[in-house]
Design a protein around this motif. Structure first.
Motif, PDB file in Angstrom:
ATOM      1  N   PHE A 111      63.932 106.358  36.222  1.00 40.92           N
ATOM      2  CA  PHE A 111      64.479 107.055  37.391  1.00 40.92           C
ATOM      3  C   PHE A 111      65.520 106.198  38.108  1.00 40.92           C
ATOM      4  N   LEU A 112      65.185 104.915  38.329  1.00 42.61           N
ATOM      5  CA  LEU A 112      66.098 104.021  39.039  1.00 42.61           C
ATOM      6  C   LEU A 112      67.382 103.791  38.261  1.00 42.61           C
ATOM      7  N   VAL A 113      67.265 103.669  36.944  1.00 40.88           N
ATOM      8  CA  VAL A 113      68.443 103.473  36.105  1.00 40.88           C
ATOM      9  C   VAL A 113      69.328 104.717  36.141  1.00 40.88           C
ATOM     10  N   ALA A 114      68.701 105.890  36.086  1.00 40.91           N
ATOM     11  CA  ALA A 114      69.468 107.136  36.151  1.00 40.91           C
ATOM     12  C   ALA A 114      70.207 107.241  37.486  1.00 40.91           C
ATOM     13  N   ALA A 115      69.518 106.872  38.574  1.00 38.74           N
ATOM     14  CA  ALA A 115      70.153 106.901  39.895  1.00 38.74           C
ATOM     15  C   ALA A 115      71.318 105.922  39.957  1.00 38.74           C
ATOM     16  N   THR A 116      71.143 104.750  39.347  1.00 36.83           N
ATOM     17  CA  THR A 116      72.205 103.739  39.318  1.00 36.83           C
ATOM     18  C   THR A 116      73.422 104.242  38.555  1.00 36.83           C
ATOM     19  N   ILE A 117      73.181 104.884  37.415  1.00 40.61           N
ATOM     20  CA  ILE A 117      74.280 105.403  36.603  1.00 40.61           C
ATOM     21  C   ILE A 117      75.051 106.479  37.361  1.00 40.61           C
ATOM     22  N   ILE A 118      74.319 107.438  37.942  1.00 38.83           N
ATOM     23  CA  ILE A 118      74.973 108.534  38.678  1.00 38.83           C
ATOM     24  C   ILE A 118      75.798 107.985  39.836  1.00 38.83           C
ATOM     25  N   TYR A 119      75.194 107.063  40.592  1.00 38.66           N
ATOM     26  CA  TYR A 119      75.908 106.510  41.742  1.00 38.66           C
ATOM     27  C   TYR A 119      77.170 105.762  41.305  1.00 38.66           C
ATOM     28  N   ASN A 120      77.058 104.961  40.246  1.00 37.08           N
ATOM     29  CA  ASN A 120      78.200 104.161  39.805  1.00 37.08           C
ATOM     30  C   ASN A 120      79.309 105.007  39.187  1.00 37.08           C
ATOM     31  N   VAL A 121      78.950 106.107  38.553  1.00 38.08           N
ATOM     32  CA  VAL A 121      79.981 107.008  38.027  1.00 38.08           C
ATOM     33  C   VAL A 121      80.797 107.583  39.178  1.00 38.08           C
ATOM     34  N   ILE A 122      80.082 108.063  40.228  1.00 34.77           N
ATOM     35  CA  ILE A 122      80.771 108.603  41.409  1.00 34.77           C
ATOM     36  C   ILE A 122      81.604 107.515  42.075  1.00 34.77           C
ATOM     37  N   GLU A 123      81.020 106.331  42.202  1.00 35.48           N
ATOM     38  CA  GLU A 123      81.712 105.214  42.841  1.00 35.48           C
ATOM     39  C   GLU A 123      82.960 104.819  42.058  1.00 35.48           C
ATOM     40  N   ALA A 124      82.862 104.795  40.733  1.00 31.70           N
ATOM     41  CA  ALA A 124      84.007 104.426  39.903  1.00 31.70           C
ATOM     42  C   ALA A 124      85.161 105.403  40.090  1.00 31.70           C
ATOM     43  N   ILE A 125      84.842 106.701  40.081  1.00 34.62           N
ATOM     44  CA  ILE A 125      85.883 107.721  40.259  1.00 34.62           C
ATOM     45  C   ILE A 125      86.542 107.580  41.630  1.00 34.62           C
ATOM     46  N   ALA A 126      85.714 107.394  42.667  1.00 35.59           N
ATOM     47  CA  ALA A 126      86.237 107.278  44.028  1.00 35.59           C
ATOM     48  C   ALA A 126      87.081 106.018  44.203  1.00 35.59           C
ATOM     49  N   ASP A 183      84.515  97.603  37.735  1.00 36.08           N
ATOM     50  CA  ASP A 183      83.209  96.947  37.786  1.00 36.08           C
ATOM     51  C   ASP A 183      82.091  97.985  37.750  1.00 36.08           C
ATOM     52  N   SER A 184      82.291  99.121  38.416  1.00 41.03           N
ATOM     53  CA  SER A 184      81.290 100.192  38.398  1.00 41.03           C
ATOM     54  C   SER A 184      81.109 100.743  36.989  1.00 41.03           C
ATOM     55  N   VAL A 185      82.209 100.801  36.229  1.00 40.87           N
ATOM     56  CA  VAL A 185      82.130 101.257  34.839  1.00 40.87           C
ATOM     57  C   VAL A 185      81.293 100.275  34.018  1.00 40.87           C
ATOM     58  N   ILE A 186      81.490  98.966  34.257  1.00 40.23           N
ATOM     59  CA  ILE A 186      80.713  97.943  33.552  1.00 40.23           C
ATOM     60  C   ILE A 186      79.237  98.055  33.902  1.00 40.23           C
ATOM     61  N   GLU A 187      78.953  98.299  35.175  1.00 40.20           N
ATOM     62  CA  GLU A 187      77.574  98.469  35.615  1.00 40.20           C
ATOM     63  C   GLU A 187      76.924  99.677  34.943  1.00 40.20           C
ATOM     64  N   VAL A 188      77.692 100.730  34.731  1.00 38.62           N
ATOM     65  CA  VAL A 188      77.173 101.909  34.036  1.00 38.62           C
ATOM     66  C   VAL A 188      76.772 101.548  32.607  1.00 38.62           C
ATOM     67  N   SER A 189      77.576 100.728  31.933  1.00 37.24           N
ATOM     68  CA  SER A 189      77.266 100.343  30.554  1.00 37.24           C
ATOM     69  C   SER A 189      75.978  99.540  30.492  1.00 37.24           C
ATOM     70  N   SER A 190      75.769  98.659  31.468  1.00 32.96           N
ATOM     71  CA  SER A 190      74.543  97.873  31.520  1.00 32.96           C
ATOM     72  C   SER A 190      73.330  98.764  31.776  1.00 32.96           C
ATOM     73  N   ALA A 191      73.446  99.650  32.761  1.00 36.86           N
ATOM     74  CA  ALA A 191      72.338 100.563  33.078  1.00 36.86           C
ATOM     75  C   ALA A 191      72.057 101.511  31.924  1.00 36.86           C
ATOM     76  N   ALA A 192      73.109 101.925  31.217  1.00 41.24           N
ATOM     77  CA  ALA A 192      72.925 102.823  30.074  1.00 41.24           C
ATOM     78  C   ALA A 192      72.126 102.135  28.965  1.00 41.24           C
ATOM     79  N   ALA A 193      72.346 100.833  28.801  1.00 42.32           N
ATOM     80  CA  ALA A 193      71.590 100.087  27.790  1.00 42.32           C
ATOM     81  C   ALA A 193      70.107 100.071  28.133  1.00 42.32           C
ATOM     82  N   VAL A 194      69.791  99.873  29.415  1.00 47.06           N
ATOM     83  CA  VAL A 194      68.388  99.894  29.838  1.00 47.06           C
ATOM     84  C   VAL A 194      67.821 101.304  29.704  1.00 47.06           C
ATOM     85  N   ALA A 195      68.630 102.304  30.008  1.00 44.55           N
ATOM     86  CA  ALA A 195      68.178 103.695  29.854  1.00 44.55           C
ATOM     87  C   ALA A 195      67.837 103.980  28.397  1.00 44.55           C
ATOM     88  N   TRP A 196      68.675 103.469  27.484  1.00 44.80           N
ATOM     89  CA  TRP A 196      68.399 103.642  26.051  1.00 44.80           C
ATOM     90  C   TRP A 196      67.087 102.976  25.668  1.00 44.80           C
TER      91      TRP A 196
END
Length: 241
Positions: free
Chosen positions: A22-37, A56-69
């Motif tokens: 759940f926390l990783v999913a929240a991190t990914i969603i937030y960072n995607v929005i943050e990256a676009i903004a 940097d937000s895009v990089i954070e998404v890649s890290s969180a995505a690895a944990v999600a996997w």
């Protein structure tokens, strides 16, 4: 001396894994929005600092995505088998973050990429500074209890992004009010050095996850001293390696 097992029960372990997902999913969603903004605001304001923050937000998404996997596996043994690969991906994310921040900071210092005045950028940085510490702390606690070095490493990257938010906010405010464009890149170089260290630890499989292990019923003096170590490991806990 009686040994007591302090490890989480299978039910508790599954609950912790679900919390991390759940926390990783929240991190990914937030960072995607943050990256676009941030990328949009940075482009409009011609701000290298904001664009760098978005990347940097895009990089954070890649890290969180690895944990999600890793935690997409319902079986605990499979999650453990994916741990090393996840840690390597997180390590590379740290190194990529350090490289970009360093290049961006050097460009700013030589006068080719100064952070420009941007009210939307200040708002984005302030919001990130308010949200990310809570996500980082919650994931770190769950990762430590579960004994997952990858979850803890990802929480450290989220915390590092919090520091970057503070640096960006300080840089944009100082630049907007006092014209101190050098404040942002100097602090960013310090953060880049921290990112390299964290990346090295993740690559080597070091994560202060304080995984529960078998402990003695009567803690020794060494156990008591462990309470004060830099990792926060204490009696009945061990740093992952």
């Amino acid at each position: 001396m009686t040994a007591i097992s302090l490890g989480p029960t299978p039910t508790r372990r599954d609950a912790l894994a679900k919390r991390i997902r759940f926390l990783v999913a929240a991190t990914i969603i937030y960072n995607v929005i943050e990256a676009i903004a941030a990328l949009t605001a940075g482009t409009l304001a011609s701000s290298t600092a904001l664009i760098g923050f978005g990347l940097d937000s895009v990089i954070e998404v890649s890290s969180a995505a690895a944990v999600a996997w890793q935690f997409s596996a319902r079986d605990h043994a499979l999650r453990e088998a994916r741990e090393r690969t996840t840690l390597r991906i997180i390590a590379v994310s740290f190194f990529a973050l350090a490289l970009y921040v360093t290049i961006d900071a050097v460009r700013a210092l030589v006068g080719t990429g100064e952070a420009e005045r941007s009210i939307p950028g200040i708002v984005i940085a302030a919001l990130s500074l308010a949200v990310m510490p809570f996500l980082s702390a919650a994931q770190r606690r769950a990762g430590r209890e579960l004994g997952s070095a990858s979850a803890v490493a990802d929480s450290k990257q989220t915390l590092l992004c919090t520091y970057l938010s503070a640096v960006l906010l300080l840089g944009l405010v100082l630049n907007a009010t006092l014209g101190w464009s050098w404040a942002d890149p100097i602090a960013a170089l310090v953060i880049a050095a921290i990112a390299v260290r964290e990346g090295r630890d993740a690559w080597q499989g070091k994560g202060c996850c304080a995984a529960p292990v078998t402990a003695a019923a009567h803690p020794t003096e060494a156990d008591a001293n462990a309470e004060a170590d830099g990792c926060g490991c204490g009696p009945g806990k061990a740093c992952c390696s």
